[in-house]
Write an enzyme that holds these catalytic residues in place. Structure first.
Site, mmCIF file in Angstrom:
data_model
loop_
_atom_site.group_PDB
_atom_site.id
_atom_site.type_symbol
_atom_site.label_atom_id
_atom_site.label_comp_id
_atom_site.label_asym_id
_atom_site.label_seq_id
_atom_site.Cartn_x
_atom_site.Cartn_y
_atom_site.Cartn_z
ATOM 1 N N THR A 177 0.824 -1.215 0.000
ATOM 2 C CA THR A 177 0.000 0.000 0.000
ATOM 3 C C THR A 177 0.856 1.263 0.000
ATOM 4 O O THR A 177 1.944 1.289 0.574
ATOM 5 C CB THR A 177 -0.964 0.027 1.212
ATOM 6 O OG1 THR A 177 -1.848 -1.082 1.090
ATOM 7 C CG2 THR A 177 -1.783 1.282 1.286
ATOM 8 N N ARG A 205 -12.559 -9.169 -2.541
ATOM 9 C CA ARG A 205 -12.281 -8.665 -1.187
ATOM 10 C C ARG A 205 -11.870 -7.189 -1.268
ATOM 11 O O ARG A 205 -11.068 -6.800 -2.099
ATOM 12 C CB ARG A 205 -11.170 -9.489 -0.548
ATOM 13 C CG ARG A 205 -10.725 -9.012 0.839
ATOM 14 C CD ARG A 205 -9.571 -8.047 0.765
ATOM 15 N NE ARG A 205 -9.008 -7.738 2.081
ATOM 16 C CZ ARG A 205 -8.090 -6.803 2.292
ATOM 17 N NH1 ARG A 205 -7.624 -6.091 1.287
ATOM 18 N NH2 ARG A 205 -7.615 -6.583 3.495
ATOM 19 N N VAL A 206 -12.425 -6.395 -0.399
ATOM 20 C CA VAL A 206 -12.056 -4.981 -0.332
ATOM 21 C C VAL A 206 -11.564 -4.692 1.079
ATOM 22 O O VAL A 206 -12.191 -5.107 2.059
ATOM 23 C CB VAL A 206 -13.260 -4.072 -0.668
ATOM 24 C CG1 VAL A 206 -12.911 -2.607 -0.473
ATOM 25 C CG2 VAL A 206 -13.724 -4.318 -2.106
ATOM 26 N N GLY A 207 -10.439 -4.001 1.186
ATOM 27 C CA GLY A 207 -9.872 -3.672 2.496
ATOM 28 C C GLY A 207 -10.234 -2.266 2.934
ATOM 29 O O GLY A 207 -11.255 -1.702 2.520
ATOM 30 N N ASP A 208 -9.376 -1.695 3.768
ATOM 31 C CA ASP A 208 -9.645 -0.369 4.330
ATOM 32 C C ASP A 208 -9.311 0.776 3.381
ATOM 33 O O ASP A 208 -9.833 1.879 3.525
ATOM 34 C CB ASP A 208 -8.826 -0.185 5.614
ATOM 35 C CG ASP A 208 -7.320 -0.304 5.355
ATOM 36 O OD1 ASP A 208 -6.917 -1.230 4.612
ATOM 37 O OD2 ASP A 208 -6.556 0.517 5.883
ATOM 38 N N THR A 228 -1.912 1.804 6.458
ATOM 39 C CA THR A 228 -1.460 0.603 5.754
ATOM 40 C C THR A 228 -1.396 -0.549 6.751
ATOM 41 O O THR A 228 -0.978 -0.360 7.889
ATOM 42 C CB THR A 228 -0.075 0.800 5.112
ATOM 43 O OG1 THR A 228 0.414 -0.490 4.700
ATOM 44 C CG2 THR A 228 0.936 1.414 6.062
ATOM 45 N N GLY A 229 -1.819 -1.716 6.307
ATOM 46 C CA GLY A 229 -1.786 -2.872 7.200
ATOM 47 C C GLY A 229 -2.963 -3.776 6.912
ATOM 48 O O GLY A 229 -3.582 -3.674 5.856
ATOM 49 N N GLY A 231 -6.231 -4.724 6.457
ATOM 50 C CA GLY A 231 -7.385 -3.853 6.256
ATOM 51 C C GLY A 231 -8.561 -4.147 7.159
ATOM 52 O O GLY A 231 -9.232 -3.229 7.647
HETATM 53 N N1 ASP Z 1 -4.493 -2.037 3.971
HETATM 54 C C1 ASP Z 1 -4.389 -2.780 2.753
HETATM 55 C C2 ASP Z 1 -5.548 -3.721 2.626
HETATM 56 O O1 ASP Z 1 -5.924 -4.330 3.606
HETATM 57 C C3 ASP Z 1 -3.141 -3.571 2.635
HETATM 58 C C4 ASP Z 1 -1.880 -2.877 2.995
HETATM 59 O O2 ASP Z 1 -1.867 -1.826 3.606
HETATM 60 O O3 ASP Z 1 -0.829 -3.389 2.632
HETATM 61 O O4 ASP Z 1 -6.043 -3.878 1.535
#
Ligand code: ASP
Length: 310
Positions: A177, A205-208, A228-229, A231
């Protein structure tokens, strides 16, 4: 107000043991290029909104980072990209999720904000909208790099052995990210975030990242945030908005609020990751619970600072 730009290239870095001087130089050069792109906008009198877009666009085009070209891949080997952007001056925002053809998802997110009555568009319709806006479109294969294909193969292999859905990959393989937060000379704030998501994620799938309040937040009164992390954990604690609330209602500094969310609230949701913040006074906060987070900051005409580990 001294314009300030802070960026991240993802929590979940390659381990210090695997890092070579050449790789480190390449990551730092990528971060520096994004900082310079955003600074050029800010020092030219541009807005924080335009600066975060320029910085994120630069990182999307760099295959080292998990956004745009070089994004992590879904279980089916495709790249499904998410991005969002928020303007602290107006409270307006735009986002896209699951796009596969627009070269720079952050630009599509900005177009959703500017040219529709909506905030978030998804999938093929979002790509069609971006094409209709005259944005550059690419073949889905453009985003896929051999490095990410190898990571996916490793993920699939691990999952078969583990016989569960907890893919025990090194953190660098799972996350990435990119994001940027800025304050411009007028004191306006903005934030943008863009990602390929997580390696071996389910299709759809959708993250944050494209969710305003979870992965991205900006309001002139308090701060701009990009996360980032993992999600799912960031969504469950409304991480980006939570930072703003801690500043607004608890009077925390940007750094205190960043640490509270990244080191306490996100881990409490069984996640890890990091975030960057710039507050309404130009104060900077950065925190991460992973071993590293690609990151950088530049203030006015000052030196470009980049870092990877603690
Ligand atoms: N936050 C992102 C997600 O969950 C992934 C990431 O930050 O690397 O899609």
């Amino acid at each position: 107000m001294t314009p300030t730009l802070v960026i991240h290239g993802g929590a979940g870095t390659i381990t210090a043991q695997e890092m070579t001087p050449a790789k480190e130089a390449a990551y730092r050069a990528g971060l520096a290029a994004a900082l310079e792109a955003g600074r050029a906008v800010l020092m030219g009198g541009g807005t924080a909104f335009a600066a975060v877009m320029a910085a994120v666009e630069t990182l999307e085009d760099d295959p080292l980072f998990n956004a745009g070209r070089g994004a992590t891949l879904t279980r089916n080997g495709t790249a499904e990209l998410d991005a969002s952007i928020m303007d602290g001056a107006t409270g307006r925002a735009g986002a896209v999720a699951g796009v596969t053809r627009v070269r720079n998802p952050v630009k599509a997110a900005a177009a959703v904000m500017r040219a529709t009555p909506h905030l978030l568009l998804i999938g093929p319709a979002a790509d069609d909208f971006a094409a209709g806006q005259g944005l550059e479109m690419v073949e889905p294969a453009y985003f896929i790099t051999p490095h990410r294909q190898a990571q996916l193969e490793e993920a699939i292999r691990t999952q078969r052995i583990a016989l569960d859905h907890d893919v025990r990959l090194p953190e660098k393989s799972r996350m990435g990210t990119v994001g940027a937060v800025a304050i411009d000379a007028q004191g306006h704030l903005a934030a943008a975030t863009s990602t390929g998501g997580m390696t071996n994620k389910m299709n759809g799938r959708v993250g944050d990242t494209p969710l305003i309040g979870a992965g991205t937040w900006a309001e002139d009164e308090t701060c701009a945030v990009s996360c980032t992390g993992k999600g799912e954990a960031f969504i469950r604690c409304a991480a980006a908005h939570q930072v703003a609330s801690l500043i607004r209602y608890r009077g925390m500094t940007a750094q205190e609020a960043a640490e509270e969310v990244a080191l306490r609230l996100v881990p409490a949701q069984e996640g890890s990751g990091g975030l960057i913040v710039v507050d309404a006074q130009g104060g900077v906060g950065m925190a991460f619970g992973t071993s590293g987070m690609y990151r950088g900051v530049v203030r006015g005409r000052g030196p470009v600072e980049t870092a990877i580990y603690r």
